[in-house]
Design a protein around this motif. Sequence first.
Motif, mmCIF file in Angstrom:
data_model
loop_
_atom_site.group_PDB
_atom_site.id
_atom_site.type_symbol
_atom_site.label_atom_id
_atom_site.label_comp_id
_atom_site.label_asym_id
_atom_site.label_seq_id
_atom_site.Cartn_x
_atom_site.Cartn_y
_atom_site.Cartn_z
ATOM 1 N N ILE A 134 38.875 32.171 43.301
ATOM 2 C CA ILE A 134 39.438 33.054 44.131
ATOM 3 C C ILE A 134 38.829 33.222 45.711
ATOM 4 O O ILE A 134 37.691 32.482 45.739
ATOM 5 C CB ILE A 134 39.123 34.654 43.514
ATOM 6 C CG1 ILE A 134 40.421 35.539 43.902
ATOM 7 C CG2 ILE A 134 37.937 34.992 43.618
ATOM 8 C CD1 ILE A 134 40.388 36.780 43.337
ATOM 9 N N LEU B 91 46.294 32.358 39.150
ATOM 10 C CA LEU B 91 45.267 33.605 39.128
ATOM 11 C C LEU B 91 45.829 35.010 38.891
ATOM 12 O O LEU B 91 46.681 35.274 39.358
ATOM 13 C CB LEU B 91 44.312 33.577 40.375
ATOM 14 C CG LEU B 91 43.070 32.959 40.550
ATOM 15 C CD1 LEU B 91 43.276 31.527 40.329
ATOM 16 C CD2 LEU B 91 42.171 33.326 41.728
ATOM 17 N N THR B 92 45.385 35.586 37.596
ATOM 18 C CA THR B 92 46.017 36.716 37.216
ATOM 19 C C THR B 92 45.005 37.749 37.138
ATOM 20 O O THR B 92 43.731 37.600 37.262
ATOM 21 C CB THR B 92 46.355 36.626 35.724
ATOM 22 O OG1 THR B 92 45.305 36.368 34.943
ATOM 23 C CG2 THR B 92 47.397 35.432 35.492
ATOM 24 N N PRO B 93 45.337 39.204 37.293
ATOM 25 C CA PRO B 93 44.361 40.098 37.202
ATOM 26 C C PRO B 93 43.599 40.137 35.856
ATOM 27 O O PRO B 93 43.993 39.758 34.794
ATOM 28 C CB PRO B 93 45.226 41.527 37.217
ATOM 29 C CG PRO B 93 46.561 41.193 37.744
ATOM 30 C CD PRO B 93 46.740 39.542 37.190
ATOM 31 N N HIS C 254 35.222 34.202 37.588
ATOM 32 C CA HIS C 254 34.872 35.224 38.381
ATOM 33 C C HIS C 254 33.293 34.535 38.746
ATOM 34 O O HIS C 254 32.905 33.593 38.407
ATOM 35 C CB HIS C 254 34.729 36.554 37.933
ATOM 36 C CG HIS C 254 34.171 37.017 36.478
ATOM 37 N ND1 HIS C 254 34.513 36.067 35.665
ATOM 38 C CD2 HIS C 254 33.035 37.541 36.291
ATOM 39 C CE1 HIS C 254 33.750 36.445 34.379
ATOM 40 N NE2 HIS C 254 32.851 37.431 35.070
ATOM 41 N N ASN D 257 44.484 33.410 45.623
ATOM 42 C CA ASN D 257 44.213 35.044 45.300
ATOM 43 C C ASN D 257 45.183 35.436 44.105
ATOM 44 O O ASN D 257 45.738 34.583 43.604
ATOM 45 C CB ASN D 257 44.344 35.822 46.485
ATOM 46 C CG ASN D 257 43.377 36.923 46.480
ATOM 47 O OD1 ASN D 257 42.958 37.728 45.325
ATOM 48 N ND2 ASN D 257 42.780 37.390 47.500
ATOM 49 N N LEU D 258 44.711 36.622 43.873
ATOM 50 C CA LEU D 258 45.586 37.123 42.287
ATOM 51 C C LEU D 258 47.087 37.026 42.579
ATOM 52 O O LEU D 258 47.715 37.197 43.622
ATOM 53 C CB LEU D 258 45.241 38.452 42.213
ATOM 54 C CG LEU D 258 43.739 38.837 41.831
ATOM 55 C CD1 LEU D 258 43.745 40.239 41.728
ATOM 56 C CD2 LEU D 258 43.393 38.047 40.389
ATOM 57 N N ALA E 111 39.389 37.389 38.002
ATOM 58 C CA ALA E 111 40.618 36.957 37.612
ATOM 59 C C ALA E 111 40.682 36.503 36.277
ATOM 60 O O ALA E 111 39.602 36.209 35.622
ATOM 61 C CB ALA E 111 41.034 35.826 38.627
#
Length: 226
Positions: free
Chosen positions: A71, A104-106, A48, A90-91, A122
């Motif tokens: 991201i 990419l994960t939350p 991030h 993106n996620l 992420a």
Amino acid sequence: MEIRFLGHACFELIEGDTRVLIDPFLNDNPSAAVGADEVDPTHLFLTHGHGDHFGDIEAIAKRTGAQVVAIKEIADELTEAGFENVVDPNLGGTVTFDWGWVKLTPAWHTSTTPKGQVNVPAGLLVKIGGKTVYHLGDTALFSDLKLVAGRGDPIDVALMCIGGHYTMDRIDAVTAAEFVGATTVIPCHYNTFPPIETDAEAFKADVEAQTSSKVEILQPGETFSP
Ligand code: NI
Ligand code: MN
């Protein structure tokens, strides 16, 4: 494959000629093992935009030409700043390489770049050298960590924030370790600044008593081979 801890949330994953540097906060990092001029990554990954993660990414990318993965919104900001070797997932998105992949994960947190752009943070799942490494990024405890970690190959190594204040603390991180189920947990994002001071040995004792994971506490500059 070798994992080198460089301090705070910065890790280098090394496999053959591939050197993946994650969250390269070095020159202003009081716990950094090396300066930004002393790394030579082939890839730069960001969880991030906060300064303690974004760090020296622009200087290192400029000097080395390393491929940056961040991201979409952060990637766009870097592209607009003139960087050409930038990938913008993106996620949920996966970027593949000849040596593996990153997804990419939350992560439950906030994110603003040093330039002031607000975006979404992420975590990073990385497959390298046949191992699965999960850098959780900065996050609070949330139950979907279990979903993310359970979706593919088991997690070999989790790189996990434990310092509290800006992220989950070492108590919540024990539950996170249980959710992720990694063979090895390496704690990070603690003791860099006064608000995130914590007892990593107590975290290790709790995780090893309450889960099946082992904890490897690395000092900045130390490496671990899963
Ligand atoms: Ni952060
Ligand atoms: Mn942080």
